[in-house]
Design an enzyme around this catalytic site. Structure first.
Site, PDB file in Angstrom:
ATOM      1  N   ASP A  42       0.855  -1.188   0.000  1.00  0.00           N
ATOM      2  CA  ASP A  42       0.000   0.000   0.000  1.00  0.00           C
ATOM      3  C   ASP A  42       0.888   1.234   0.000  1.00  0.00           C
ATOM      4  O   ASP A  42       1.725   1.403   0.897  1.00  0.00           O
ATOM      5  CB  ASP A  42      -0.899  -0.016   1.240  1.00  0.00           C
ATOM      6  CG  ASP A  42      -1.992   1.038   1.190  1.00  0.00           C
ATOM      7  OD1 ASP A  42      -2.108   1.727   0.165  1.00  0.00           O
ATOM      8  OD2 ASP A  42      -2.715   1.185   2.192  1.00  0.00           O
ATOM      9  N   ASP A 135      -3.118   2.481  -6.065  1.00  0.00           N
ATOM     10  CA  ASP A 135      -1.896   2.515  -5.260  1.00  0.00           C
ATOM     11  C   ASP A 135      -1.804   1.349  -4.273  1.00  0.00           C
ATOM     12  O   ASP A 135      -1.074   1.427  -3.282  1.00  0.00           O
ATOM     13  CB  ASP A 135      -1.807   3.835  -4.491  1.00  0.00           C
ATOM     14  CG  ASP A 135      -2.944   4.005  -3.495  1.00  0.00           C
ATOM     15  OD1 ASP A 135      -3.985   3.364  -3.675  1.00  0.00           O
ATOM     16  OD2 ASP A 135      -2.785   4.785  -2.532  1.00  0.00           O
ATOM     17  N   GLU A 136      -2.503   0.267  -4.555  1.00  0.00           N
ATOM     18  CA  GLU A 136      -2.569  -0.827  -3.601  1.00  0.00           C
ATOM     19  C   GLU A 136      -2.729  -2.149  -4.350  1.00  0.00           C
ATOM     20  O   GLU A 136      -3.453  -2.221  -5.339  1.00  0.00           O
ATOM     21  CB  GLU A 136      -3.761  -0.599  -2.672  1.00  0.00           C
ATOM     22  CG  GLU A 136      -3.896  -1.545  -1.523  1.00  0.00           C
ATOM     23  CD  GLU A 136      -5.073  -1.171  -0.625  1.00  0.00           C
ATOM     24  OE1 GLU A 136      -5.162  -1.728   0.482  1.00  0.00           O
ATOM     25  OE2 GLU A 136      -5.914  -0.337  -1.042  1.00  0.00           O
TER      26      GLU A 136
END
Length: 422
Positions: A42, A135-136
């Site tokens: 993350d 973003d993860e």
């Protein structure tokens, strides 16, 4: 007990506190450190981190990425978070909590570009990468030790250093035996974290935690569980499948299993996108149906563009409205045939909007495509709508002009209303 230095990557089968090779205290020690293979990655306050990277003068300042005063927080740096700012918080509340924050309008194209760079680095580690957001992602590095010449934990620490050096942002990593525990581990040590939770310790670690810690247990569900006498995950974990079913219905056994740290979901790189949407928050509340149609049309255009980018089509349309008091209203309808044309999306959403535009003041409007269909099935035309292919060709021509001359090169009349905020 195995240990790893996250700065120089020195690792050994014996425990160490300060790294004997470089002196760093950024070390990890855990009995399963060299055996666990499922990781949750993350990025830390991603949008805000990208902005601080591009504007070094903001490094020591609280930064909020979000819309105008009536929008919501898309991301907040950790300095702003210490003041009480959170993602999805209304901007007026965020600015009340942190009045000296620097507010930056989101630049999604830049964030997507940087997110893809990070994802490419993940995919160099293992083919089993399942993106969860821009973003993860979750990764399974089973069987990669021979390829990389190091156990997954070392490979992940090397990846974190590479992201910092090449992209200029930081990530937090959770390493565990399954997806659920890897996610919870990643949240333990943010920012720039690296946390490990072994299979044997999962249930014990979870037991004293509040039920709200479990992903999927929102405020309403947590209140329901607490009302039934379950305030900790240990209390839930003690339920047998039959007891869990009796108390909480079909989802009960799964809920109790997750409270014990059990999760058999595989990492699936081919996970299907289930919905695509676009929404905007107004600078001032809007109640009149006619005034709401202009931003609805612009969101239909944006949704059509996103469908094209994903090579998908809408088989159904969902309208989303948020009132001035933050209550959410949704309506949905299926389409006669899949589409990715804004005029078809608008025609489906417009009647739903008319039913909701009852004088209520709204602060947000959105449009979503769900379920989705392959692009090849979109706008093929039939006896009921033989003009669909021609409309598709016209829309393609409009998009080509916009790509060359800008979004304002071709604008429909219904999209020219004032007060554009998206």
């Amino acid at each position: 007990m195995p240990s790893l230095c996250r700065d120089c990557l020195h690792h050994a089968a014996q425990p160490f506190g300060r790294c004997p090779a470089c002196g760093s205290r950024r070390t990890v020690t855990h009995p399963d450190l060299f055996h666990l293979t499922v990781a949750h990655v993350d990025c830390d306050a991603f949008y805000a981190s990208v902005e601080k990277r591009d504007r070094p003068e903001l490094l020591t300042k609280p930064v909020i990425v979000g819309g105008g005063k009536r929008g919501v927080v898309a991301a907040a740096c950790y300095l702003a978070r210490t003041r009480g700012v959170r993602s999805a918080m209304p901007m007026f509340k965020a600015l009340a909590a942190c009045p000296d924050a620097v507010v930056i309008k989101p630049e999604m194209a830049k964030y997507v570009r940087e997110g893809r760079r990070i994802r490419a680095l993940m995919e160099a580690l293992t083919p089993l990468v399942q993106p969860l957001s821009i973003d993860e992602a979750v990764l399974d590095l089973t069987g990669t030790e021979a390829l990389h010449g190091a156990p997954p934990s070392v490979v992940l620490a090397r990846f974190a250093r590479q992201v910092e050096k090449e992209v200029g942002v930081t990530v937090s990593i959770g390493l565990a035996a399954n997806r659920l525990m890897a996610k919870l581990a990643a949240e333990r040590d943010k920012p720039r974290g690296f946390a490990v939770i072994g299979a044997d310790e999962a249930a014990g670690w979870l037991a004293p935690q509040p039920v709200s810690l479990l992903p999927g247990v929102g405020p309403a569900m947590a209140k329901r569980l607490q009302g039934a006498g379950f305030s900790t995950l240990g209390q839930l974990a003690a339920l047998s499948p039959r007891e869990a079913m009796q108390r909480f219905g079909e989802d009960g056994p799964s809920l109790a299993a997750r409270a014990r740290g059990e999760d058999d979901r595989p990492v699936n790189p081919d996970r299907e996108t289930k919905s695509i949407s676009a929404e905007t928050t107004f600078e001032a509340d809007i109640a009149a149906r006619e005034a709401l149609e202009a931003p609805l049309w612009r969101m239909c255009e944006k949704l059509a563009r996103r469908l094209k980018e994903k090579d998908l089509a809408a088989a159904g349309v969902t309208l989303k409205l948020k009132t001035a008091s933050f209550a959410t209203r949704t309506r949905a309808t299926r389409l006669p045939q899949p589409t990715r044309l804004p005029d078809v999306l608008f025609a489906a959403a417009r009647p739903m909007l008319a039913k909701e535009a009852d004088g209520t003041a709204f602060r947000l409007i959105g449009i979503g495509a769900q379920p989705l269909a392959p692009a090849a099935e979109a706008d093929r035309g039939d006896l009921a709508d033989p003009e669909a292919p021609k409309r598709a060709a016209r829309w393609a021509a409009v998009e080509a002009l916009r790509a060359r001359f800008g979004d304002d090169a071709v604008v429909k009349g219904r999209g020219l209303k004032k007060g554009r905020s998206e």
